[in-house]
Design an enzyme around this catalytic site. Structure first.
Site, PDB file in Angstrom:
ATOM      1  N   CYS A 161       0.797  -1.227   0.000  1.00 26.14           N
ATOM      2  CA  CYS A 161       0.000   0.000   0.000  1.00 26.14           C
ATOM      3  C   CYS A 161       0.833   1.282   0.000  1.00 26.14           C
ATOM      4  CB  CYS A 161      -0.948   0.005   1.197  1.00 26.14           C
ATOM      5  SG  CYS A 161      -1.885  -1.534   1.362  1.00 26.14           S
ATOM      6  N   HIS A 294      -3.541   7.576   6.111  1.00 25.69           N
ATOM      7  CA  HIS A 294      -3.645   6.277   5.437  1.00 25.69           C
ATOM      8  C   HIS A 294      -5.041   5.706   5.664  1.00 25.69           C
ATOM      9  CE1 HIS A 294      -2.377   2.700   3.441  1.00 25.69           C
ATOM     10  NE2 HIS A 294      -2.588   1.942   4.500  1.00 25.69           N
ATOM     11  N   HIS A 328      -9.737   1.731  -1.034  1.00 23.88           N
ATOM     12  CA  HIS A 328      -8.295   1.555  -0.887  1.00 23.88           C
ATOM     13  C   HIS A 328      -7.753   1.047  -2.216  1.00 23.88           C
ATOM     14  CE1 HIS A 328      -4.393   0.879   0.486  1.00 23.88           C
ATOM     15  NE2 HIS A 328      -4.595   0.170   1.579  1.00 23.88           N
TER      16      HIS A 328
END
Length: 400
Positions: A161, A294, A328
């Site tokens: 990520c 995040h 995401h």
């Protein structure tokens, strides 16, 4: 570090194509998440899907590169005049000093999945899917190099990520080391069965649109996106008079290797990445106006990040997660969230943490539940990945 100019930037996601589409969605309160309509097998979750990729084939000259991930990259390259600027720089600067640094988590694995479903009687991929250009992690960056004609250093970064943010850091190092005059930086990741079912098997996906930092959060929503920017040294003529002077002024990375999928309980690696980014920028936490968190809506990640931010940054710093808007986007997350930070600096609008109705007790006064206008000068973007891969970026808008 010497601040580096962001010449231009763009993004394509479930919110739309180009900068304006993303800004409108954020100010109108319109999420791009919807119920899963992508996987063959039923999967109760929400996704951020880019419409039209199934019919958006690449130009015939690049047919050997045709796959969902490269289609999305090509679509994004054609937004906001980016491709024209890339070609202009290719005509004015030595091609070997034009670099490409891109992040991706799964690259074109979705098309590899499809090829395995169509094995012939001898257990081989059918001729139509037997392309070396597609079935490899470097497919994205190699295709973009072919499409742009930029012949300098080319790197594909796959650190889960944090990939899209790590690409910005790599680009900055190339320019600082005098390897490049300009770098196309960003990331692209597309939906595929491996990620959707893989995260579901880890019990990390939510059956509803994700709720970052809400105390009732129950998992992530996976999305797809491509985001690009051009990072240049000061000596490069920009030709964008009147545009805000946006710069990357700091980057920080760490690898705490605490756990394969869980963050360090005290956010040790995340803190080191932020500290390194602030140090390079010559700033303190008090100088940060906005943080793009995040904030994935997983139980552990949000708790750790909320505790870190609320206990370290002043109440005057605004912070929000934009995962409730885009989902995401994995390897592209750091790239598209860099774009959202740049939009915040350009327009003076701070996006809300969508779907956060009952904030986690760890959240402090920094956390935004509603979007608001505010003139800001400095933004921090956090990207924290599996395996303890952490990256933070600092962007600033010069005084006018």
């Amino acid at each position: 570090m010497t601040p580096l100019k962001v010449l231009t930037h763009t993004a394509t996601s479930c919110l739309g194509q180009g900068r304006d589409a993303h800004y409108r969605a954020l100010t109108e309160g319109r999420s791009g998440l919807r119920e899963n309509d992508f996987t063959r097998a039923p999967l109760a979750t929400c996704i951020g899907r880019v419409d039209g990729l199934e019919s958006a084939a690449l130009p015939p000259r690049w047919i050997d590169w045709d796959c969902r991930n490269n289609r999305l990259a090509w679509l994004a390259l054609n937004q906001d005049g980016l491709l024209e600027i890339l070609r202009d720089l290719r005509g004015r600067l030595p091609a070997h000093r034009l670099g490409i640094a891109l992040g991706t988590s799964t690259s074109s694995i979705g098309d590899t999945e499809q090829a395995y479903l169509e094995l012939d009687g001898r257990g081989r991929f059918p001729d139509t899917t037997r392309s070396r250009q597609i079935h490899q992690p470097h497919s994205l960056s190699a295709f973009v190099q072919r499409a742009t004609g930029w012949d300098g250093p080319v790197m594909t970064i796959s650190t889960a990520c944090s990939s899209g943010a790590e690409a910005w850091a790599a680009a900055a190092r190339w320019i600082e080391q005098d390897l490049c005059d300009a770098v196309l930086v960003g990331g692209c990741d597309t939906l595929c069965g491996s990620t959707l079912h893989g995260f579901a098997s880890l019990e990390l996906t939510s059956p509803r649109p994700c709720r970052p930092f809400d105390q009732r959060r129950d998992g992530i929503s996976i999305g797809e996106a491509a985001a690009f920017a051009i990072l240049v040294r000061d000596t490069v003529e920009c030709g964008n008079d009147g545009a805000p002077d946006l710069r990357l002024t700091g980057h920080g990375e760490s690898a705490d290797a605490h756990h394969m999928s869980a963050p360090h309980p005290e956010g040790a690696g995340a803190r080191r990445a932020i500290e390194a980014a602030l140090q390079r920028a010559g700033l303190s936490v008090a100088d940060i106006d906005y943080i793009n968190l995040h904030g994935t809506a997983s139980r552990l990640n949000d708790q750790v990040e909320a505790t870190l931010v609320s206990g370290w940054f002043p109440a005057t710093t605004a912070a929000s997660s934009t995962k409730g808007w885009t989902g995401h986007t994995l390897g592209a997350a750091g790239a598209i969230e860099a774009t959202l930070c740049l939009l915040a600096l350009e327009h003076g609008y701070l996006p809300a943490t969508l779907n956060c109705e009952e904030p986690d007790p760890a959240c402090g006064p920094q956390f935004l539940r509603e979007g608001r206008h505010a003139a800001i000068r400095t933004a921090l973007s956090n990207s924290f990945g599996f395996g303890g891969n952490n990256a933070s970026l600092v962007f600033q808008r010069s005084a006018e």
